[in-house]
Motif scaffolding. Structure first.
Motif, PDB file in Angstrom:
ATOM      1  N   MET A 215       0.839  -1.184   0.000  1.00 40.36           N
ATOM      2  CA  MET A 215       0.000   0.000   0.000  1.00 40.36           C
ATOM      3  C   MET A 215       0.880   1.243   0.000  1.00 40.36           C
ATOM      4  SD  MET A 215      -2.999  -0.844   2.658  1.00 40.36           S
ATOM      5  CE  MET A 215      -4.473  -0.493   1.764  1.00 40.36           C
ATOM      6  N   ARG A 216       0.346   2.278  -0.568  1.00 42.21           N
ATOM      7  CA  ARG A 216       1.093   3.517  -0.692  1.00 42.21           C
ATOM      8  C   ARG A 216       0.434   4.595   0.155  1.00 42.21           C
ATOM      9  NH1 ARG A 216       1.803   7.412  -5.589  1.00 42.21           N
ATOM     10  NH2 ARG A 216       3.598   8.521  -4.814  1.00 42.21           N
ATOM     11  N   ILE A 217       1.256   5.432   0.771  1.00 39.02           N
ATOM     12  CA  ILE A 217       0.746   6.540   1.578  1.00 39.02           C
ATOM     13  C   ILE A 217       0.550   7.729   0.648  1.00 39.02           C
ATOM     14  CG2 ILE A 217       1.224   8.109   3.465  1.00 39.02           C
ATOM     15  CD1 ILE A 217       3.008   5.897   4.647  1.00 39.02           C
ATOM     16  N   TYR A 218      -0.692   8.168   0.505  1.00 43.03           N
ATOM     17  CA  TYR A 218      -1.004   9.287  -0.379  1.00 43.03           C
ATOM     18  C   TYR A 218      -1.060  10.616   0.366  1.00 43.03           C
ATOM     19  CZ  TYR A 218      -2.118   5.891  -3.958  1.00 43.03           C
ATOM     20  OH  TYR A 218      -2.032   4.885  -4.874  1.00 43.03           O
ATOM     21  N   ASN A 219      -1.344  10.569   1.654  1.00 39.77           N
ATOM     22  CA  ASN A 219      -1.458  11.793   2.435  1.00 39.77           C
ATOM     23  C   ASN A 219      -0.636  11.608   3.711  1.00 39.77           C
ATOM     24  OD1 ASN A 219      -2.256  14.015   3.930  1.00 39.77           O
ATOM     25  ND2 ASN A 219      -4.353  13.952   3.165  1.00 39.77           N
ATOM     26  N   LYS A 220       0.552  12.188   3.742  1.00 34.97           N
ATOM     27  CA  LYS A 220       1.481  11.979   4.857  1.00 34.97           C
ATOM     28  C   LYS A 220       0.982  12.613   6.147  1.00 34.97           C
ATOM     29  CE  LYS A 220       5.420  11.478   1.867  1.00 34.97           C
ATOM     30  NZ  LYS A 220       6.641  12.018   1.357  1.00 34.97           N
ATOM     31  N   ARG A 221       0.299  13.727   6.045  1.00 34.07           N
ATOM     32  CA  ARG A 221      -0.211  14.391   7.240  1.00 34.07           C
ATOM     33  C   ARG A 221      -1.278  13.543   7.930  1.00 34.07           C
ATOM     34  NH1 ARG A 221      -1.312  20.502   5.942  1.00 34.07           N
ATOM     35  NH2 ARG A 221       0.924  20.698   5.699  1.00 34.07           N
ATOM     36  N   SER A 222      -2.182  12.993   7.158  1.00 33.45           N
ATOM     37  CA  SER A 222      -3.213  12.125   7.731  1.00 33.45           C
ATOM     38  C   SER A 222      -2.597  10.848   8.298  1.00 33.45           C
ATOM     39  CB  SER A 222      -4.255  11.761   6.680  1.00 33.45           C
ATOM     40  OG  SER A 222      -5.041  12.872   6.353  1.00 33.45           O
ATOM     41  N   PHE A 223      -1.581  10.340   7.654  1.00 36.37           N
ATOM     42  CA  PHE A 223      -0.914   9.145   8.150  1.00 36.37           C
ATOM     43  C   PHE A 223      -0.269   9.418   9.507  1.00 36.37           C
ATOM     44  CE2 PHE A 223       2.629   6.150   8.422  1.00 36.37           C
ATOM     45  CZ  PHE A 223       1.950   4.964   8.242  1.00 36.37           C
ATOM     46  N   ALA A 224       0.426  10.556   9.626  1.00 42.99           N
ATOM     47  CA  ALA A 224       1.049  10.920  10.904  1.00 42.99           C
ATOM     48  C   ALA A 224      -0.003  11.139  11.985  1.00 42.99           C
ATOM     49  CB  ALA A 224       1.910  12.166  10.732  1.00 42.99           C
ATOM     50  N   ALA A 225      -1.109  11.777  11.631  1.00 44.86           N
ATOM     51  CA  ALA A 225      -2.186  11.993  12.608  1.00 44.86           C
ATOM     52  C   ALA A 225      -2.792  10.664  13.036  1.00 44.86           C
ATOM     53  CB  ALA A 225      -3.261  12.903  12.017  1.00 44.86           C
ATOM     54  N   GLY A 226      -2.932   9.728  12.108  1.00 43.12           N
ATOM     55  CA  GLY A 226      -3.461   8.415  12.451  1.00 43.12           C
ATOM     56  C   GLY A 226      -2.544   7.645  13.382  1.00 43.12           C
TER      57      GLY A 226
ATOM     58  N   PHE B   7      -9.713   6.201  10.920  1.00 45.35           N
ATOM     59  CA  PHE B   7     -10.167   7.013   9.801  1.00 45.35           C
ATOM     60  C   PHE B   7      -9.000   7.732   9.137  1.00 45.35           C
ATOM     61  CE2 PHE B   7     -11.603  10.991   7.937  1.00 45.35           C
ATOM     62  CZ  PHE B   7     -12.509  10.502   7.012  1.00 45.35           C
ATOM     63  N   ASP B   8      -8.107   8.302   9.949  1.00 45.02           N
ATOM     64  CA  ASP B   8      -6.957   9.005   9.374  1.00 45.02           C
ATOM     65  C   ASP B   8      -6.064   8.062   8.576  1.00 45.02           C
ATOM     66  OD1 ASP B   8      -7.543  11.568  10.148  1.00 45.02           O
ATOM     67  OD2 ASP B   8      -6.480  11.424  12.054  1.00 45.02           O
ATOM     68  N   LEU B   9      -5.829   6.867   9.088  1.00 45.78           N
ATOM     69  CA  LEU B   9      -5.014   5.908   8.339  1.00 45.78           C
ATOM     70  C   LEU B   9      -5.705   5.495   7.050  1.00 45.78           C
ATOM     71  CD1 LEU B   9      -3.485   3.628  11.101  1.00 45.78           C
ATOM     72  CD2 LEU B   9      -2.335   5.334   9.705  1.00 45.78           C
ATOM     73  N   TRP B  10      -7.012   5.243   7.118  1.00 52.34           N
ATOM     74  CA  TRP B  10      -7.750   4.876   5.913  1.00 52.34           C
ATOM     75  C   TRP B  10      -7.676   5.993   4.882  1.00 52.34           C
ATOM     76  CZ3 TRP B  10     -12.244   7.312   4.124  1.00 52.34           C
ATOM     77  CH2 TRP B  10     -12.819   6.708   2.994  1.00 52.34           C
ATOM     78  N   TRP B  11      -7.842   7.232   5.322  1.00 56.79           N
ATOM     79  CA  TRP B  11      -7.825   8.363   4.407  1.00 56.79           C
ATOM     80  C   TRP B  11      -6.440   8.560   3.803  1.00 56.79           C
ATOM     81  CZ3 TRP B  11     -11.297  10.805   1.785  1.00 56.79           C
ATOM     82  CH2 TRP B  11     -11.004  12.025   1.186  1.00 56.79           C
ATOM     83  N   SER B  12      -5.385   8.307   4.586  1.00 54.26           N
ATOM     84  CA  SER B  12      -4.035   8.515   4.068  1.00 54.26           C
ATOM     85  C   SER B  12      -3.655   7.462   3.041  1.00 54.26           C
ATOM     86  CB  SER B  12      -3.018   8.511   5.205  1.00 54.26           C
ATOM     87  OG  SER B  12      -2.893   7.217   5.753  1.00 54.26           O
ATOM     88  N   LEU B  13      -4.263   6.287   3.104  1.00 54.01           N
ATOM     89  CA  LEU B  13      -3.955   5.219   2.164  1.00 54.01           C
ATOM     90  C   LEU B  13      -4.942   5.157   0.998  1.00 54.01           C
ATOM     91  CD1 LEU B  13      -3.096   2.457   4.759  1.00 54.01           C
ATOM     92  CD2 LEU B  13      -1.511   3.912   3.509  1.00 54.01           C
ATOM     93  N   SER B  14      -5.904   6.063   0.978  1.00 52.87           N
ATOM     94  CA  SER B  14      -6.949   6.053  -0.031  1.00 52.87           C
ATOM     95  C   SER B  14      -6.554   6.911  -1.222  1.00 52.87           C
ATOM     96  CB  SER B  14      -8.247   6.588   0.578  1.00 52.87           C
ATOM     97  OG  SER B  14      -9.214   6.772  -0.412  1.00 52.87           O
TER      98      SER B  14
END
Length: 134
Positions: A1-12, A48-55
């Motif tokens: 899986m690829r991280i598309y949104n690094k900020r959301s990933f860090a928040a998650g 939710f943040d992790l899901w959004w960052s990988l979406s």
């Protein structure tokens, strides 16, 4: 899986770490409803943040101007509902405090008014940001 949104990933990741800390406190200190509620909230927010960052949805552009207009209109309506709801509930709590002199009603009034003011300041800050950038 690829991280598309690094900020959301860090928040998650941060939310899940805080949820683990709440779980440890819950296990060591004994049962407390506030820790259980914080644990559930942080797990939901982190997931939710992790899901959004990988979406991929976060990176896809809007299909047309109508989508942007619908998003803008729905966001504005949501803001108005929250802000006006907080003001109305704050006034009701203020009247309740005037009648009963309960300190809890005063705390609810101050909290709801602070939320409404914070929402307005966030709206104002976003407006200033986008006025300069667009």
């Amino acid at each position: 899986m690829r991280i598309y949104n690094k900020r959301s990933f860090a928040a998650g990741i941060l939310s899940l770490a805080l949820a683990m800390a709440c779980g440890v406190v819950l296990l060591t200190a004994g049962f407390a409803a506030r820790w259980l509620i914080a644990l559930a909230f942080l797990l939901a927010a982190g997931g939710f943040d992790l899901w959004w960052s990988l979406s991929r949805e976060a990176r896809l552009p809007r299909a047309d101007e109508r989508d942007e207009a619908v998003s803008r209109k729905s966001a504005w309506l949501a803001y108005r509902i929250v802000a006006n709801g907080c003001w109305i509930a704050g006034i009701v709590a203020m009247v309740l405090y005037a009648v009963t002199r309960t300190p809890a009603a005063l705390a609810v009034t101050v909290t709801l008014d602070a939320v409404a003011i914070a929402a307005f300041l966030a709206l104002l800050g976003a407006n200033v940001y986008y006025e300069k950038r667009m």
